[in-house]
Motif scaffolding. Sequence first.
Motif, PDB file in Angstrom:
ATOM      1  N   ILE A  72      -5.264   6.157   6.359  1.00  0.00           N
ATOM      2  CA  ILE A  72      -5.695   4.915   5.940  1.00  0.00           C
ATOM      3  C   ILE A  72      -5.313   4.483   4.755  1.00  0.00           C
ATOM      4  CG2 ILE A  72      -7.403   3.303   5.751  1.00  0.00           C
ATOM      5  CD1 ILE A  72      -8.756   4.908   8.437  1.00  0.00           C
ATOM      6  N   VAL A  73      -5.580   5.148   3.506  1.00  0.00           N
ATOM      7  CA  VAL A  73      -5.551   4.723   2.057  1.00  0.00           C
ATOM      8  C   VAL A  73      -3.934   4.776   1.863  1.00  0.00           C
ATOM      9  CG1 VAL A  73      -7.615   5.327   1.652  1.00  0.00           C
ATOM     10  CG2 VAL A  73      -5.866   7.034   1.008  1.00  0.00           C
ATOM     11  N   THR A  74      -3.034   5.444   2.573  1.00  0.00           N
ATOM     12  CA  THR A  74      -1.748   5.386   2.284  1.00  0.00           C
ATOM     13  C   THR A  74      -0.817   4.545   2.954  1.00  0.00           C
ATOM     14  OG1 THR A  74      -1.538   7.352   3.630  1.00  0.00           O
ATOM     15  CG2 THR A  74      -1.319   7.567   1.147  1.00  0.00           C
ATOM     16  N   ILE A  81       0.813  -1.210   0.131  1.00  0.00           N
ATOM     17  CA  ILE A  81       0.083   0.242  -0.137  1.00  0.00           C
ATOM     18  C   ILE A  81       0.786   1.359  -0.108  1.00  0.00           C
ATOM     19  CG2 ILE A  81      -0.327  -0.166   2.338  1.00  0.00           C
ATOM     20  CD1 ILE A  81      -3.107   1.121   0.360  1.00  0.00           C
ATOM     21  N   PRO A 109      -6.877   9.933   4.785  1.00  0.00           N
ATOM     22  CA  PRO A 109      -5.898  10.107   4.055  1.00  0.00           C
ATOM     23  C   PRO A 109      -4.856   9.309   4.596  1.00  0.00           C
ATOM     24  CG  PRO A 109      -6.715  12.152   4.224  1.00  0.00           C
ATOM     25  CD  PRO A 109      -7.689  11.188   5.282  1.00  0.00           C
ATOM     26  N   GLN A 116      -6.540   4.811  -4.433  1.00  0.00           N
ATOM     27  CA  GLN A 116      -6.566   5.801  -3.218  1.00  0.00           C
ATOM     28  C   GLN A 116      -7.662   6.864  -3.253  1.00  0.00           C
ATOM     29  OE1 GLN A 116      -2.339   6.078  -3.523  1.00  0.00           O
ATOM     30  NE2 GLN A 116      -2.060   4.968  -1.483  1.00  0.00           N
ATOM     31  N   GLY A 148      -0.750   9.571  -1.904  1.00  0.00           N
ATOM     32  CA  GLY A 148      -2.276   8.913  -1.977  1.00  0.00           C
ATOM     33  C   GLY A 148      -2.931   9.559  -3.251  1.00  0.00           C
ATOM     34  N   ILE A 152      -7.752  -2.090  -0.821  1.00  0.00           N
ATOM     35  CA  ILE A 152      -7.164  -1.510  -2.112  1.00  0.00           C
ATOM     36  C   ILE A 152      -6.333  -2.150  -2.935  1.00  0.00           C
ATOM     37  CG2 ILE A 152      -5.614   0.547  -2.464  1.00  0.00           C
ATOM     38  CD1 ILE A 152      -6.888   2.229   0.084  1.00  0.00           C
ATOM     39  N   GLU A 206     -11.018   7.632  -0.896  1.00  0.00           N
ATOM     40  CA  GLU A 206     -11.153   8.855   0.133  1.00  0.00           C
ATOM     41  C   GLU A 206     -12.510   9.824  -0.427  1.00  0.00           C
ATOM     42  OE1 GLU A 206      -7.228  10.893   0.200  1.00  0.00           O
ATOM     43  OE2 GLU A 206      -8.248  12.661   1.164  1.00  0.00           O
TER      44      GLU A 206
END
Lengths: 162, 766
Positions: free
Chosen positions: B216-218, A74, B214, A86, A81, A105, A90
């Motif tokens: 979490i997704v990275t 990830i 932000p 991603q 991001g 993801i 968001e």
Amino acid sequence: MAFNLTINQKAVSVDASPDTPLLWVLRDELHLKGTKYGCGLGLCGACTVLMGGQAVRSCLTTVSEAAGKAVVTIEGLSPDGSHPVQKAWETVDVPQCGYCQAGQIMSAVALLASTPHPTDGQIDDAMSGNLCRCGTYTRIRQAIHQAADTSASTAAIPAKKI
Amino acid sequence: MQIERHDMKEPKRKALKMERRDFLQLTALAGGGLMLRSFMGVAAPAQTRAAAPVLSPSAFIRIAADGTVTILAKNPEIGQGIKTVLPMIIAEELDVDWKSVKIEQADLDEATYGGQVSGGSMAIPNNWESLHRVGATARQLLITAAAQTWGVPVSQCSTTSGRVIHAASHRSLGYGELAAKAANLTLPDPVNVPLKDPKQYKIIGHSQGGCDVPAIVTGKPLFGIDVELPGMMHAVFQKCPVYGGRVKSANLDELLKMPGVRHAFTVAGSLATTPGGVDPSGSALEPGVAIVADTWWQAQTARKKLSVEWDQSGCLLQNSKEFAQHAETLSQQSPANTLRSEGDPEGTLKNSAKVVEAAYSYPFIAHATLEPQGTTASYKDGKLEMWTTSQTPGSGKKGVAQILGIPPENITVHLCRVGGGFGRRLNNDYMTEAAWIAKTVSAPVKLLWSREDDFGHDFYRPAGFQYLKAGLDQSGKVVAWRHHFVTFGEGSHTASSANLKNDVFPAGYVPNYALYMTAMPLWVKTGPLRAPGDNAHAFVVESFVDEVAIAAGKDPLAFRIELLQNPAIRATFAESLKPTPGQPMPYKIEPRMNPSRLQGVLQLVAEKSNWKNRKRSPGTGMGLACWYCHLGYFAEVAEVTVNESNQVRVNKVWIAGDIGSQIINPRAAENMVHGGIIDGMSEMNQEITLANGQVEQTNFHQHAMMRMKQAPPEIEVHFKKTDYATTGLGEPSLPPILPAIANAIFAATGKRIRSLPMSGSGFKWA
Ligand code: FES
Ligand code: FES
């Protein structure tokens, strides 16, 4: 034993016993905490990473199997991001607790790389190995469609570019 | 998660009444801003919930010279979105732009922040008033600072987007420019500061993304499992597969020779049990073997070589099958406890025109939060520092202090983002284990449970057995109701979350009514699971209501409305609690279920799902259920299709909910309700069983949760905004989905599911 790995396009060397799962090498040796432990048996998908462009469960992949292959976690999707998946996550505000989402993801990125415009059925098939204890499935489906719409061409796997 | 439980666990609510003798101390911040730190005098606890804690704005808000506003999030974030929602309330009253707000997780400090508990859907009820006043008081200080700067009356000043405005002279000052001066002012009485008119809200009621999304997704390190300290080691802790078993001997020397292993030792534990049932404090330390290594995988690998001789004397080696048989026997006998009795239930049942009778049951189930239990602890020079995922870190700290004999002032607790709570982390056994191990080795240690540890050592949702009888008169009206609950415990005492409140529906709505309870002994830990009690009682009661409606020849919707329109109840209901329409204060919570609100959501869901004109075709059917719990009202309709192999597919779910006047963060609220539905569906087919005292399920393949292809393609959420106090949403959407689906399966197939898991009745998810 020493193993040479390629993680997020960087060459690294780790010292571990050959049967150590890639998951624990990533988390405890390489300090990449984004990949999560949920079951250790390939049942939950929280540990999903990409290896040679395919989504794999890093809890079932040993460090020796990973040696020499391009692994993307990830953390390697984008520096900021900005990867379309991603971004979609968001915008749709997918996570609840967020614990499963790195794995979700990574599975979604693999799906979109092979199927740029998946149907609901294709999404269900590709994503049903990833559990979400909080039940964000409706949002995940929505985010995958959104990522597919916004930018199929950039939803690529970073490792594939090299 | 029940309100009662909170009161029990924290007898002295940390409701702080701030005296007007606050000292504000200014601390220079890098960059020239100011941080207001308060040292508050603490007065007597407030007596009732209505007297909400009054907290210092300075503890929650930092304004830097450049105008950056940092708001502290006080409660543990377990996925319910509270880390975003509580700061939204403060930011609204402070009158700043949401995008200029930074959110920071507060450490555990209940003297400063009030109770830091995530449970019972109570974060909103417990913080609504105080956090409104925190924001409004800070805004008032900034206005006063500006008025003094300009030499104009406060009444001529207003605010917008982080600036104070003096319209008459076209002057304005940013909050950052005013912070230093504001910090020197005397605090106004928070109870008298003006609050915004809800019509002016710019943040509350407008969807804001989760503040950690932000990160979490990275894949940023955010969760308890991600904590890393210099020199940290990793631990696993092996407990006896049978609750309470002690270590007789273990091959520790062999383990110490394994790669990376630094320590291996036995822990005697501190179990306190009550006769007839296990009722430990949620922090008790179970006996076991600790293995500490350089990496978690090394510790886990060493555990595979561990061989322990357990002493199970004094443990009960129970079996799930025996519980069901014992319950059946007890149901035939006269009940041990009468929880409620009105009129002449037994006599009326004998003389009823029609009697409907059914036995319901449901199993133990596990929480299985996706992030397994764990805590990182560091012990040095008599001081303990912890990073944890507890939902009740305050009581966790108290337990650690007691069991380890460390004064609470020497324990610091940091709150990490939590990979799912669901009530599991209201108990803090893993905190005590981590603290014990860190203290024993005098070094930083991260304890992480394996999934197998988690399934084997949960505080399970207790199983239950319920026997119901309803008497109908000639017209199909319910005249008598008998409800016998066979549960776990001893005498009149029930195991944790194995209770039934004496106002369970339809208590109070039927003239001749009896509620009985009989308890049988249990030797396994139980505890609250999301919507504790209600997640089981709603299935039982609302399925049975459906049976009775059909026996009475009535439509399930009309039948429920008729029950709820009981005139006696309506007369006694305190309508006076209704607050001023749309105003946030006074914040008053209704003491019990308001039948008109439940009717409201029933009518709304019926309209949205087109219940009146529902199609009935073989194999497809719609079911309806409603429930009130955790101060929220939910009615739900499910449409299912069942194929010839009894595989169930939920095609669509319609939901109507009433949690008062505001839906603070609408998109997150919808997500939370989706979660309630999916979670409830999982619960319909899960089961934890005991064989000789040992839990048989070890991982997700034996305790399956819904996967994406089983999730309903459509979940339609409608909120009915009413003039009542805004309340919580973590739990109340869950309970009605189980009976709504069970009732839909009946509509589709004519088969009634009276026992969970539904696989016992031959059904499985498609
Ligand atoms: S941790 Fe790898 S699939 Fe669950
Ligand atoms: S968001 Fe919590 S497990 Fe998926």
